[in-house]
Write a protein that holds these residues in place. Structure first.
Motif, PDB file in Angstrom:
ATOM      1  N   ILE A 123      52.450  44.698  34.098  1.00  0.00           N
ATOM      2  CA  ILE A 123      51.601  44.488  35.268  1.00  0.00           C
ATOM      3  C   ILE A 123      50.660  43.312  35.054  1.00  0.00           C
ATOM      4  O   ILE A 123      49.557  43.295  35.585  1.00  0.00           O
ATOM      5  N   LEU A 126      48.772  41.874  38.035  1.00  0.00           N
ATOM      6  CA  LEU A 126      47.774  42.807  38.580  1.00  0.00           C
ATOM      7  C   LEU A 126      46.567  42.898  37.651  1.00  0.00           C
ATOM      8  O   LEU A 126      45.430  43.005  38.110  1.00  0.00           O
ATOM      9  N   TYR A 127      46.838  42.830  36.345  1.00  0.00           N
ATOM     10  CA  TYR A 127      45.746  42.852  35.360  1.00  0.00           C
ATOM     11  C   TYR A 127      44.807  41.677  35.595  1.00  0.00           C
ATOM     12  O   TYR A 127      43.582  41.836  35.614  1.00  0.00           O
ATOM     13  N   LEU A 129      44.323  40.023  38.380  1.00  0.00           N
ATOM     14  CA  LEU A 129      43.559  40.246  39.618  1.00  0.00           C
ATOM     15  C   LEU A 129      42.469  41.273  39.395  1.00  0.00           C
ATOM     16  O   LEU A 129      41.335  41.121  39.869  1.00  0.00           O
ATOM     17  N   ALA A 130      42.800  42.353  38.642  1.00  0.00           N
ATOM     18  CA  ALA A 130      41.833  43.429  38.428  1.00  0.00           C
ATOM     19  C   ALA A 130      40.629  42.922  37.651  1.00  0.00           C
ATOM     20  O   ALA A 130      39.476  43.154  38.037  1.00  0.00           O
ATOM     21  N   SER A 133      38.408  40.565  39.527  1.00  0.00           N
ATOM     22  CA  SER A 133      37.619  41.180  40.595  1.00  0.00           C
ATOM     23  C   SER A 133      36.345  41.817  40.045  1.00  0.00           C
ATOM     24  O   SER A 133      35.396  42.050  40.786  1.00  0.00           O
ATOM     25  N   ILE A 134      36.310  42.072  38.719  1.00  0.00           N
ATOM     26  CA  ILE A 134      35.078  42.586  38.115  1.00  0.00           C
ATOM     27  C   ILE A 134      34.015  41.493  38.046  1.00  0.00           C
ATOM     28  O   ILE A 134      32.818  41.756  38.088  1.00  0.00           O
ATOM     29  N   GLU A 166      39.064  36.655  48.015  1.00  0.00           N
ATOM     30  CA  GLU A 166      39.969  37.405  47.149  1.00  0.00           C
ATOM     31  C   GLU A 166      41.191  37.870  47.929  1.00  0.00           C
ATOM     32  O   GLU A 166      42.298  37.922  47.400  1.00  0.00           O
TER      33      GLU A 166
END
Lengths: 351, 100, 189
Positions: A123, A126-127, A129-130, A133-134, A166
Motif C-alpha cells: 500500500i 496510500l502510505y 498519502l496517509a 495528510s498528518i 488534497e
C-alpha cells in the motif's frame, strides 16, 4: 554473515533509513542554496556566494546561525502544542522517504539480488498519502498554539488550503492507479519501463500530471500558492512566533515536502529510475545499469525542484478567494473528469 | 502471537471510555469526538475477527463504517457550527430548547 | 515481538483515549484522539490489514480530525467549566454496577481465552491486502458500497444547507442580543 537473519536484516534496514535521511537532508540544504542562487540569477543579482568557494558552505553557515539564535517562546502560548507542532511537521515529512524506489533490481557482490528501495509494501502509495495528510496538523497547531493573530490566520488558511487541494491531489493519482492496477510504487515504476520512455505515465495521464503538479505545489505551500505565509499580509504566517531551530524545523519540513512531491511526480509520471535506451548500453541488473538509473532518477527529481524555484521567481501570488475557487471549481472537476476518462479507457481496454 | 481475545478486550475498553465520555462531557465537539472513539472501537473487533477468520467481510464493514463516520462528521460539525451561531456556546445544556 | 508491539500500541491507544476524556480543553482532546487513531492504525497493521490501516489514517486522522481541529480553531472554543455532580447519591450504585459489568466481562474473556476453538495467527494471510479488499467491495458488497456513496451525497448536501443558513457569526450575535433585549423588556414590564 547470514543475511537471512531477521535481526541483521532489520539492522541493515535501519542503516539504509539513516543514510537516506542524511542524504535527503543534504539535498534539502543544497536545494535552499540553489534556490537562493537561482532566484538571484533570475532577478539579476548574485545571491549568497561568500561562504566557501562559490557559496557552497552557505547551508552550514545558515545552520550554525539557526543554532545560535535565541529561543523565544511567546508568553501566552500553549506550551505543549507549541513544541509539538514543528515535531509533527518534520516527522510527517520524513516518514514518507522510505517507500520510494530509487533504482532497479541489481545484483551486488555479497548481497545477491537487491531491489533499490528501502521498504516495499502493498500500500506504498496510500502510505504516502496517509503520512502527508498528518502534516497539516503541524501547521494548523503551530498557528493555534502561538496565540498570535497572524499565526492563527496563517494556520487557518493553510489547513483550508491543504484540505481542499488534497482532494484533487488524491484524485489525480487515481488515474495512474487505474492504469497500473497496483498501489506498490516499485511495480508502478517497473510497468513504465521499455518503449524508449514512451511508456511513462505522463503521456496517457497528462491531465492527471498537470493536476498533480498544481495541487502538489499548493500542498507544499509554495509560490504561487504560498498564502499561509504571505509575508506582505501575515508577517510570516503560521511560523511568525517561531525562532531558532524550531523555525529551522518548519523550514526543513517545507523543503523535504518539496523533495518528496518531486520524487512522487518522478515515480508516478516520469518513469522513476527508467532511462530511455539504457538497456541497449548495459545489461539490466548489472551495476553500471543501476548507477546510471539512479543518476537518471535524481536528474528527474532535480528538474522538478528547479521547476519549483523557477515558478517562485516568475509568478505572483494568488488571492485567497481565487485560490479556493481555483481548487474547488476548476482543479477538482478536471481531476474527476480525468478519473472518469481513464476508467472508461481502461474498461474499453485502450490503456 | 497475540490472541484474539486481547483485541476484543482492547476494543471493549475503548468503547467503554468512549461511552463514558459521551455521558460525562458537556461540550458538543467533545461528545462528537467520543462518539467517533466508540465507532473506532467497534472497528477493531471487525478487523480482528476478519483477520483471524481469514474473511475479508469484516474489513469491508470497517470501510463502510468509516464512510458513515465521515458523513457524520460533515453533518455533525455543520450542526455544531449552526448551534454555535445561534447560542454562542457549545455546551449541550444550553441547547435544551428547540426555539431560539 | 508482535505481542510487545501490540502492548505498546494498546497502551498508547488507551492512554490517549483516557486523556481525551479527561482533558477539558477541546483542542487537547482532539490531539489525544488523533493519537488514538494513529495507535489504532498500528494495531490494524499487527492484524495484517495494511489497507484498512492506511484508510484509517487518511480518513480519520487526515480528514475528519482536521475538520474538527479546524472547527475548534474557528469557533475558538473555550475550556469546559467544571460543574458539581448532580445525582451525587447515585455514584455508589454506578460504581457497583460498573464493577459487576467488569467482572462479567473478565469472566467471559477468560472463557473465550480457554475455549476449544483457537483461531490461527493472521500475519501471513493476504486477506488485508488491497486486491482482496477491492474485490470484495466491488463484487459481493457492491450494493452497500453504492448506498454509502448515496449517504455521502446526502451528507454533502446536508452540510452545505446547514452551513449557509446565516452568512456570518455576526448574524447570530445580533439575534442573541435582540432576544436578550426583549427578555429584559418583558421582565421589566
Amino acid at each position: 554473515m547470514d543475511l537471512s537473519n531477521p535481526y541483521i536484516q532489520a539492522a541493515l534496514q535501519f542503516l539504509a533509513i539513516f543514510i537516506t535521511f542524511n542524504v535527503v537532508l543534504m539535498i534539502v540544504a543544497y536545494t535552499v542554496l540553489a534556490e537562493r542562487r537561482i532566484l538571484g540569477f533570475i532577478q539579476g543579482r548574485l545571491g549568497p556566494n561568500r561562504v566557501g568557494p562559490g557559496g557552497v558552505l552557505q547551508p552550514f553557515a545558515d545552520l550554525l546561525k539557526f543554532i545560535f539564535k535565541e529561543e523565544i517562546v511567546p508568553d501566552k502560548s500553549t506550551r505543549f502544542v507549541y513544541f509539538l507542532a514543528p515535531i509533527i511537521a518534520v516527522t510527517s515529512a520524513m516518514m514518507t522517504l522510505i517507500v520510494y524506489p530509487f533504482g532497479p533490481r541489481v545484483t551486488l557482490p555479497y548481497f545477491g539480488q537487491v531491489e533499490l528501495v528501502i521498504a516495499r509494501f502493498d500500500i506504498a502509495l496510500l502510505y504516502v498519502l496517509a503520512v502527508t495528510s498528518i502534516g497539516v496538523y503541524g501547521i494548523a497547531l503551530a498557528g493555534w498554539a502561538s496565540n498570535s493573530k497572524y499565526s492563527l490566520m496563517g494556520g487557518l488558511r493553510s489547513s483550508a488550503q491543504m484540505i481542499s487541494y488534497e482532494l484533487s491531489l488524491g484524485l489525480s493519482l487515481v488515474g495512474v492507479i487505474l492504469m497500473s492496477g497496483t498501489l506498490d510504487l516499485y511495480e508502478i515504476v517497473e510497468q513504465q519501463s521499455g518503449w524508449y520512455g514512451f511508456k511513462w505515465n505522463i503521456f496517457p495521464q497528462f491531465i492527471g500530471f498537470v493536476v498533480y503538479l498544481t495541487s502538489a505545489i499548493a500542498e507544499t505551500n509554495r509560490v504561487p500558492f504560498d498564502l499561509p505565509e504571505a509575508e506582505t499580509e501575515l508577517v510570516a504566517g503560521f511560523h511568525t512566533e517561531y525562532s531558532a531551530l524550531k523555525f529551522a524545523l518548519f523550514f526543513m519540513a517545507e523543503y523535504i515536502n518539496m523533495f518528496t512531491v518531486s520524487v512522487l511526480a518522478t515515480t508516478l509520471f516520469l518513469g522513476g529510475w527508467n532511462v530511455p535506451g539504457l538497456a541497449l548500453l548495459f545489461a539490466p541488473g548489472s551495476i553500471p545499469f543501476a548507477v546510471f538509473s539512479v543518476i537518471g532518477f535524481f536528474v528527474k527529481v532535480f528538474f522538478f525542484l528547479f521547476l519549483y524555484i523557477w515558478l517562485r521567481g516568475t509568478l505572483p501570488r494568488f488571492r485567497f478567494d481565487q485560490l479556493m475557487a481555483f481548487g474547488w471549481k476548476f482543479l477538482l472537476p478536471v481531476a474527476l473528469l480525468n478519473v472518469v476518462l481513464t476508467a472508461t479507457l481502461v474498461w474499453l481496454g485502450v490503456l | 502471537m497475540v490472541p484474539l481475545s486481547w483485541y476484543l478486550a482492547l476494543s471493549a475498553v475503548l468503547f467503554t471510555i468512549g461511552a463514558a465520555g459521551v455521558i460525562i462531557k458537556r461540550n458538543a465537539i467533545a461528545m462528537f469526538m467520543c462518539i467517533e472513539l466508540m465507532l473506532n472501537a467497534t472497528n477493531i473487533t471487525f478487523v480482528a475477527f476478519s483477520s483471524f477468520f481469514r474473511d475479508v467481510t469484516g474489513q469491508l464493514f470497517v470501510f463502510i463504517v468509516m464512510t458513515v463516520a465521515a458523513a457524520e462528521a460533515a453533518v455533525g460539525l455543520g450542526i455544531i457550527i449552526a448551534i454555535f451561531r445561534n447560542r454562542l456556546s457549545l455546551d449541550v445544556d444550553d441547547a435544551s430548547v428547540l426555539r431560539d | 515481538m508482535t505481542i510487545l508491539i501490540f502492548l505498546l500500541l494498546a497502551a498508547l491507544t488507551i492512554g490517549c483515549a483516557v486523556a481525551m476524556v479527561a482533558q477539558r480543553n477541546p483542542l487537547y482532546s482532539a490531539i489525544a484522539l488523533i493519537g488514538v487513531f494513529l495507535g489504532m492504525a498500528g494495531i490494524y497493521v499487527t492484524l495484517a490489514a495494511p489497507f484498512i490501516a492506511a484508510i484509517q489514517v487518511i480518513v480519520y486522522a487526515g480528514a475528519i480530525m482536521v475538520l474538527v481541529v479546524f472547527v475548534i480553531m474557528l469557533l475558538n472554543v473555550e475550556e469546559e467549566v467544571r460543574r458539581p455532580i448532580r445525582l451525587r447519591r447515585l455514584v455508589p450504585l454506578g460504581v457497583l454496577l460498573a464493577a459487576i459489568f467488569f467482572a462479567e466481562a473478565a469472566f467471559i474473556i477468560y472463557f473465550v481465552e480457554t475455549s476449544a476453538y483457537n483461531p490461527p495467527p493472521a500475519t501471513q494471510s493476504n486477506v488485508g491486502l488491497t486486491a482482496s479488499v477491492g474485490t470484495g467491495l466491488f463484487t459481493k458488497y457492491l450494493l452497500p458500497f453504492e448506498i454509502t456513496s448515496l449517504l455521502i451525497l446526502m451528507a454533502i448536501v446536508g452540510a452545505i444547507t446547514l452551513a449557509r443558513r446565516v452568512s456570518t457569526l455576526e448574524g447570530g450575535r445580533t439575534r442573541l442580543r435582540a432576544t436578550e433585549e426583549t427578555r429584559s423588556q418583558t421582565s421589566a414590564d
